[in-house]
Design a protein around this motif. Structure first.
Motif: not given
Lengths: 514, 124
Positions: A167-168, A171, A174-175, A177-179, A137, A181-182, A130, A187, A133-134
């Protein structure tokens, strides 16, 4: 803890606001501060390389929180090498931008430049996905500002496209990273590596989705085949020194694939074994083809170089895609080489364009003032990029080909690299002869009087403007001369990279250098 | 509740992708904003959906808790996407003022290096 590890992030982070707020009306002060910052960053990076050369993976725990819970920065040979590459490139590009006056054609060049260096260094050092990711950005938002530096119609439109595609990509990151983490509950890179070993094949669907999403995100940054389309437009319309700095931005994507897809999803992980190769290898082949075709078809100098960058990324990812130590070593050598080769080409193009009134069309015009010098510089950078001896491009491609000998790989890889190189050489030879040779056969324009002569003298590149390019060519020659010691260091780097257990123990263990 | 959250993410993503593919500045900005909303809701779901639970472990027994980490991630993601949207709006505005065109894709002119008359863009 060794606090020098975070210095490459802290130094530009503190310097940039000072330049942006205090020195905004005094370009000379900003230049001095920015150059001093770049020199200091280079010194720090050299120190980090010396520390990392011992082979110990050092960990910096932010806020002293233990590893899986807090964010960590990790310094190993690979991170140190990439930070050194960033610092060296940053200093040379900054010297060029200062000498040519590019930094004065818009506001806040130096502040944005420092933020860019901060983001890139952070991305190379972090040990948390994560946090990666920061830092992505941070480097992206600085690059948006640098991309449209100086303004102009085409540049603003290319800048808008560049912002939208990134930007796309964010996004999608982030998707992913969500998957991730789930499916794993963490992370932290080391913790991910640890947990993925225990995920059985039948529960691996989500992890495989997360891995492919991450691969796409990093491929956007590294400009690999299905998502490479933004690069030629962005690089050819960016200010040339910024395009030279962007040579390291594609390498951020390549580094992320090398780091994440080796340490976390690497060889030996049952859940994702071989998946990255299946997609990366053909993508890299097609990227080489697109790059070579673009070099041959380009009608302007800047797109020509942008497509050459694309081709070099293809060659680099070809070496990375097999995820084997020998190929990775060759890939890292080629990574270092292609960064400087691309940057040198962009800087030469800038000097040439400055003498052709900003026109970079591949058309024959009256010879520029320093035709011989520019032709020599372009020749040097072009043979490095195309992979001709004696510069490091030849050795780099040779190493990559030597490493890709596995049956099923060798045919495609060798054909792509050899044919791609040949087409690239033809493209560069054509561009060079149109720009520099044919122009000498033209009779000087009849209206050449006093005024154009003044113009020519004013536009002629001074020593300070040529020095950064010469330094880069010198570095390329040094890469070739000292290829033996460098390959030794890179072999150790690869050994450390593939030592997953050592990485996990260093980050999660209690002996992290307290 | 899973159904509601899942369809919210799906609808937002579909709408966002559709708007981004319009390739004109304003729909693309709206589309990216919708995509960032979708990903924020999605990140929440990554920590498993629970209601009325504290984001801390209780030392008084075996009470369940909601995972606090996705909430921190979402907060970071919101801040970043908000800032990025602001930058995007400014870049899009500057691009529109410079070129009289709000198209995202680069025209055929960019490789040829030929100047294009304003107004020719709309005819493409």
């Amino acid at each position: 803890m060794n606090h020098w590890i975070i210095a490459p992030v802290i130094l530009p982070a503190l310097l940039a606001p000072v330049i942006g707020f205090v020195m905004r009306y005094d370009i000379r002060l900003a230049r001095i501060a920015s150059l001093a910052g770049a020199v200091a960053l280079l010194a720090i990076a050299l120190g980090l390389v010396v520390q990392a050369a011992g082979g110990e993976t050092q960990v910096y725990r932010l806020g002293d929180w233990p590893a899986p819970f807090g964010i960590v920065l990790v310094l190993d040979r690979l991170s140190a090498l990439m930070v050194l590459l960033t610092a060296l490139l940053g200093l040379l590009v900054l010297a060029h931008a200062t000498a040519t006056g590019w930094d004065d054609r818009g506001r806040h060049f130096h502040a944005l430049f420092q933020f860019q260096l901060m983001g890139i260094s952070g991305a190379f050092l972090t040990g948390d996905v994560f946090n990666l990711f920061v830092f992505f950005e941070i480097l992206l938002i600085a690059s948006y500002g640098l991309m449209i530096h100086g303004g102009g119609r085409d540049r603003m439109r290319a800048g808008l496209q560049y912002v939208v595609i990134n930007l796309a990509g964010s996004t999608l990151f982030l998707f992913a990273l969500g998957v991730l983490y789930a499916s794993t509950g963490t992370l932290n890179i080391a913790d991910l590596a640890l947990r993925l070993q225990d995920i059985p094949l039948e529960d691996a669907a989500l992890v495989r989705v997360a891995m492919m999403l991450l691969l796409i995100v990093f491929a956007v940054k590294a400009a690999l085949f299905p998502v490479q389309f933004w690069l030629p437009g962005a690089y050819s319309n960016a200010p040339a020194p910024v395009a030279a700095l962007f040579a390291i931005m594609t390498k951020v994507g390549a580094y992320s694939i090398i780091r994440i897809h080796t340490t976390v999803f690497g060889p030996g992980i049952e859940a994702t074994d071989g998946l990255a190769f299946d997609w990366l290898f053909p993508a890299a082949l097609i990227t080489i083809a697109i790059g070579a075709a673009g070099v041959l078809g380009a009608r302007r100098l800047m797109p020509l170089i942008a497509f050459a960058v694309l081709g070099s990324m293809g060659t680099l990812m070809l070496a990375v895609s097999v995820f084997a130590p020998a190929a990775m070593t060759a890939g890292l050598y080629y990574l270092v080489h292609s960064t400087f080769a691309a940057a040198a080409l962009f800087l030469v193009a800038d000097l040439v364009m400055a003498q052709r009134d900003g026109n970079d069309g591949l058309s024959t015009r009256a010879a520029i003032a320093q035709n011989g010098l520019m032709a020599a510089l372009f020749f040097g950078a072009a043979i490095a990029m195309a992979g001709m001896p004696p510069l490091s491009g030849f050795l780099g491609k040779l190493l990559v080909m030597d490493a890709l000998r596995a049956p099923g790989v060798i045919g495609w890889a060798w054909a792509a690299i050899l044919v791609g190189s040949l087409v690239t050489i033809v493209g560069f030879a054509r561009a060079g002869s149109v720009l520099f040779w044919k122009s000498t056969s033209l009779a000087p324009a009849p209206e050449t009087g006093d005024a154009p002569l003044h113009q020519i003298e004013r536009n002629a590149a001074g020593t300070a403007q040529v020095m950064p390019v010469l330094a880069m060519l010198g570095l390329l020659a040094a890469l070739a001369l000292f290829a033996g010691p460098l390959a030794g260091y890179l072999e150790a780097t690869t050994g450390q990279l593939f030592d997953r257990a050592g990485y996990v123990a260093a980050v999660l263990g209690t002996n992290g250098g307290v | 509740m899973e159904m509601i959250v899942a369809s919210a993410v799906g609808v937002l993503t579909a709408g966002g992708v559709y708007l981004v593919l319009r390739l004109r500045a304003f729909p693309v900005i709206l589309g990216l904003a919708m995509l960032s909303y979708a990903v924020n809701v999605f990140l929440f779901a990554a920590g498993k959906l629970t209601t009325n639970m504290p984001p801390i472990l209780s030392k008084y027994g075996e009470a369940t808790y909601t995972d606090p980490l996705p909430q921190a991630l979402v907060l970071t993601a919101i801040v970043i996407s908000f800032g990025m949207t602001a930058v995007l709006v400014m870049v899009a505005l500057a691009s529109f003022l410079e070129s009289d065109s709000d198209r995202i894709n680069l025209g055929r002119s960019e490789n040829a290096g030929l100047p294009v008359e304003p107004g020719q863009e709309d005819a493409q």
